[in-house]
Design a protein around this motif. Structure first.
Motif, PDB file in Angstrom:
ATOM      1  N   MET A 220     -64.987 -42.280  -5.426  1.00  0.00           N
ATOM      2  CA  MET A 220     -63.710 -41.737  -4.973  1.00  0.00           C
ATOM      3  C   MET A 220     -62.570 -42.165  -5.904  1.00  0.00           C
ATOM      4  SD  MET A 220     -65.882 -41.542  -2.412  1.00  0.00           S
ATOM      5  CE  MET A 220     -66.030 -43.024  -1.409  1.00  0.00           C
ATOM      6  N   GLU A 279     -60.260 -38.217   4.495  1.00  0.00           N
ATOM      7  CA  GLU A 279     -59.481 -38.255   3.255  1.00  0.00           C
ATOM      8  C   GLU A 279     -58.208 -37.409   3.339  1.00  0.00           C
ATOM      9  OE1 GLU A 279     -58.917 -39.576   0.522  1.00  0.00           O
ATOM     10  OE2 GLU A 279     -60.573 -40.986   0.379  1.00  0.00           O
ATOM     11  N   ASP A 281     -56.686 -36.591   0.297  1.00  0.00           N
ATOM     12  CA  ASP A 281     -56.585 -36.065  -1.066  1.00  0.00           C
ATOM     13  C   ASP A 281     -57.784 -35.161  -1.313  1.00  0.00           C
ATOM     14  OD1 ASP A 281     -55.323 -36.773  -4.039  1.00  0.00           O
ATOM     15  OD2 ASP A 281     -57.473 -36.380  -4.092  1.00  0.00           O
ATOM     16  N   ARG A 284     -60.508 -36.507  -3.816  1.00  0.00           N
ATOM     17  CA  ARG A 284     -61.242 -37.632  -3.221  1.00  0.00           C
ATOM     18  C   ARG A 284     -62.156 -37.147  -2.096  1.00  0.00           C
ATOM     19  NH1 ARG A 284     -59.446 -42.989  -3.966  1.00  0.00           N
ATOM     20  NH2 ARG A 284     -60.011 -43.441  -1.801  1.00  0.00           N
ATOM     21  N   LEU A 285     -61.717 -36.137  -1.350  1.00  0.00           N
ATOM     22  CA  LEU A 285     -62.570 -35.526  -0.330  1.00  0.00           C
ATOM     23  C   LEU A 285     -63.841 -34.966  -0.971  1.00  0.00           C
ATOM     24  CD1 LEU A 285     -61.453 -33.184   2.553  1.00  0.00           C
ATOM     25  CD2 LEU A 285     -63.345 -32.512   1.092  1.00  0.00           C
ATOM     26  N   ARG A 496     -60.858 -44.279   6.373  1.00  0.00           N
ATOM     27  CA  ARG A 496     -59.874 -44.197   5.286  1.00  0.00           C
ATOM     28  C   ARG A 496     -59.926 -45.433   4.399  1.00  0.00           C
ATOM     29  NH1 ARG A 496     -54.667 -41.272   8.288  1.00  0.00           N
ATOM     30  NH2 ARG A 496     -55.527 -39.150   8.083  1.00  0.00           N
TER      31      ARG A 496
END
Length: 630
Positions: A220, A279, A281, A284-285, A496
């Motif tokens: 990530m 997530e 973002d 990042r997801l 998170r």
């Protein structure tokens, strides 16, 4: 010739880019095209039953082997196809970056290393290629090293994967020691306790490269690199290396190792699926999603169906590269990848959003797209496995979460305020468009591919497709209509935070390694200071002793006469022109050598990459120009 060209095409293009620093886009596309044509030729030959191989002399009884079997030729074509489309896309994405030459040169070096890895026929070649992709990925993730947090992300990825790489080295040495050869096809016949030990060690290596729990966090954070880098690393190359390693060694994996692989994959599919859902973002997801999908591939391997894992790897490569490329377009429009920033971005680019939506639905496993067939194969393998009570619930939960986080991403991109219409970027849309088409249609060729590999999967009845479709659609509905805070409840905050416990792997790996490195650096500085002090003290002490010796010799010369005076003069001459000259001459030579070496250590990354590329190209050219075939 095709086997050599698969590597030499991108390698020579990288050499030309880093040396000439002119027309990097054109040279990169030429290198990618040569590699693609060569890989396609190998795939066609393999589909006709022809296996091409090269053996190059290296250590006694341990030659370096490259082999294009049906499996390795398929993987080579996959790497070449995704790399070519990503590079086409990059010509639009990177068109204003002043360091384009460094970018394209490093990307092609990475592609060369990945091709060497998938085509390797022995453990020595595989280990060398494994090292090369690790180094090249570090350079690519840290490409924008001047930005805050980028160097840390690259360092974290390097240390996490390097720590797990110890498993690969140890496992490979076990197999070589037992089999008496480094040839992978021979070591795959290993059985018993050595096979179990080697299988568990290879699992550790795969956990690092494929970002499996608990080593998932680096992936990530690797989003600090340019979007084309993310698209390539997450689809068919770096992160795929772990799954490829286990697929290629599946014939020798015993039941205990398979169970461990399946459990690790299933837990990863669920844990990283929850992280993706939480997530904020988009990139990042998608990164967390990558770890989750490779977890499903490990479930298939653990269930004894490596072909199902291979099919999902192929489908995922086209799907995930498309999703990242689409995210890159939205990032260019909104200058960010936060989901709040991207709200409504899809409606401003309906064509790109349509491609993104198609690949998102393909990842969920809706028919008739590619992942529908591969996910059904995974669920069927888990259902028929002796470990079904463990693997099937994990596979189904991972599939539900896939639908949930992709449904959430689609909802965010479509909802919100619509920005002004954006001008199309032809190269970016073309590269993404080809991959979207592959994501939608590849599944129809899976039957022929299974036949080519000689490992056809038994077609499940209606229950498995019904289960796959039900979990996919239910996940989509949950992600579209229900906010993550309500879905996850008390799991939102831990998700998170990456489910880190006591600092996570940062506390276990990153900070200890950096502390050790800092301590070693401090020790080295103290050692250097001590050496300098010793040298200076030796020089002063020598001069003092010489002065006393000269006085004694002078006094003695008065007593014994002229002969002793000659001896004193000879001693003074030897001291001045011998010992002192030797010491100060050595110092002068060391200073001169340091000045020469400093030219090589300029700190300019393009120069050091050029030297690396030149050396690598010369070695590869010498090895591949005069091969003997077996």
């Amino acid at each position: 010739m095709m086997l050599a060209l698969t590597l030499l095409g991108p390698l020579l293009a990288a050499l030309a880019i880093l040396s000439l620093r002119r027309a990097p886009e054109t040279l990169a596309l030429i290198g990618a095209a040569l590699g693609f044509v060569a890989a396609l030729g190998l795939f066609v030959a393999a589909s006709d039953g022809v296996t091409v191989g090269i053996a190059l002399p290296f250590l006694p009884d341990f030659p370096i082997r490259l082999i294009a079997s049906p499996l390795t030729a398929t993987l080579s074509l996959l790497v070449a196809t995704v790399a070519a489309m990503v590079l086409i896309y990059a010509t639009g994405y990177m068109r204003k970056d002043p360091e384009r030459a460094r970018f394209y040169g490093t990307m092609l070096l990475f592609v060369t290393a990945m091709q060497a890895l998938v085509l390797s026929g022995d453990w020595i070649t595989l280990l060398a290629a494994w090292e090369m992709i690790g180094f090249a990925s570090y350079l690519l993730i840290g490409f924008w090293h001047g930005r805050a947090g980028v160097v840390g992300a690259a360092t974290r990825a390097f240390l996490y994967t390097r720590t797990a790489d110890l498993g690969l080295y140890t496992g490979a040495f076990v197999l070589i020691g037992v089999a008496g050869t480094s040839e992978i096809s021979v070591t795959n016949a290993t059985t018993g306790t050595p096979a179990l030990i080697a299988g568990l060690l290879l699992l550790i290596a795969a956990m690092g490269k494929s970002a499996q729990v608990p080593l998932q966090d680096w992936l990530m954070r690797a989003m600090a690199g340019p979007t084309p880098v993310s698209a390539l690393l997450h689809s068919a190359t770096l992160v795929a290396a772990g799954a490829i390693l286990l697929i290629r060694t599946a014939p020798m994996l015993p039941g205990g190792a398979l169970l461990a692989i399946g459990i690790v994959g299933g837990i990863t599919a669920v844990v990283t699926g929850l992280i993706a859902l939480a997530e904020r973002d988009l990139k990042r997801l998608l990164a967390a999603s990558t770890a989750s999908q490779y977890g499903l591939m490990l479930v298939a391997i653990g269930a004894g169906a490596p072909v199902a894992a291979l099919l999902h790897l192929i489908a995922h490569a086209a799907i995930k590269s498309s999703l990242f490329l689409g995210a890159g377009v939205f990032q260019h429009d909104r200058e960010g990848t936060g989901l709040d920033t991207l709200a409504g971005a899809g409606r401003a680019r309906p064509g790109v959003f349509a491609g993104f939506a198609i690949t998102a639905l393909a990842l969920v496993g809706l028919p008739p797209m590619a992942a529908f067939f591969s996910k059904d194969a995974i669920i069927a393998a888990a259902l028929g496995s002796t470990a079904a009570p463990w693997l099937l619930p994990l596979a189904l939960a991972g599939s539900v979460l896939t639908g949930a986080y992709m449904g959430r991403a689609l909802n965010v991109l479509w909802a919100g305020e619509v920005g002004p219409p954006q001008k199309p970027v032809p190269f970016m849309t073309f590269g993404m468009g080809v991959l979207v088409a592959l994501a939608a249609g590849l599944g129809f060729g899976f039957g022929a591919l299974e036949h080519m590999l000689g490992a056809e999967i038994e077609k499940p009845g209606w229950i498995v497709p019904a289960m796959g479709l039900a979990v996919g659609l239910s996940g989509l509905a949950l992600g579209w209509f229900i906010a993550p805070a309500r879905l996850l409840g008390p799991l939102l905050a831990p998700a998170r935070n990456g489910f880190a416990v006591a600092g996570g792997m940062d506390g276990l790996i990153l900070r200890p390694v950096l502390s050790i490195a800092s301590a070693c650096e401090a020790f080295e500085k103290r050692l250097l200071a001590a050496q300098i002090g010793l040298i200076r003290g030796f020089g002063l002490g020598t001069a003092h002793l010489v002065d006393r010796a000269d006085g004694a010799l002078f006094a003695f010369s008065l007593w014994i006469g002229q002969q002793s005076l000659r001896l004193g003069r000879a001693t003074g001459f030897t001291d001045t022109n011998g010992i002192d000259a030797a010491i100060f001459g050595l110092v002068r030579r060391m200073v001169a050598a340091g000045a020469q070496a400093r030219r090589l250590q300029s700190g300019f990354i393009h120069r050091e990459l050029a030297l690396t590329a030149i050396g690598t190209a010369l070695i590869m050219a010498m090895l591949l120009i005069a091969p003997y075939y077996f």
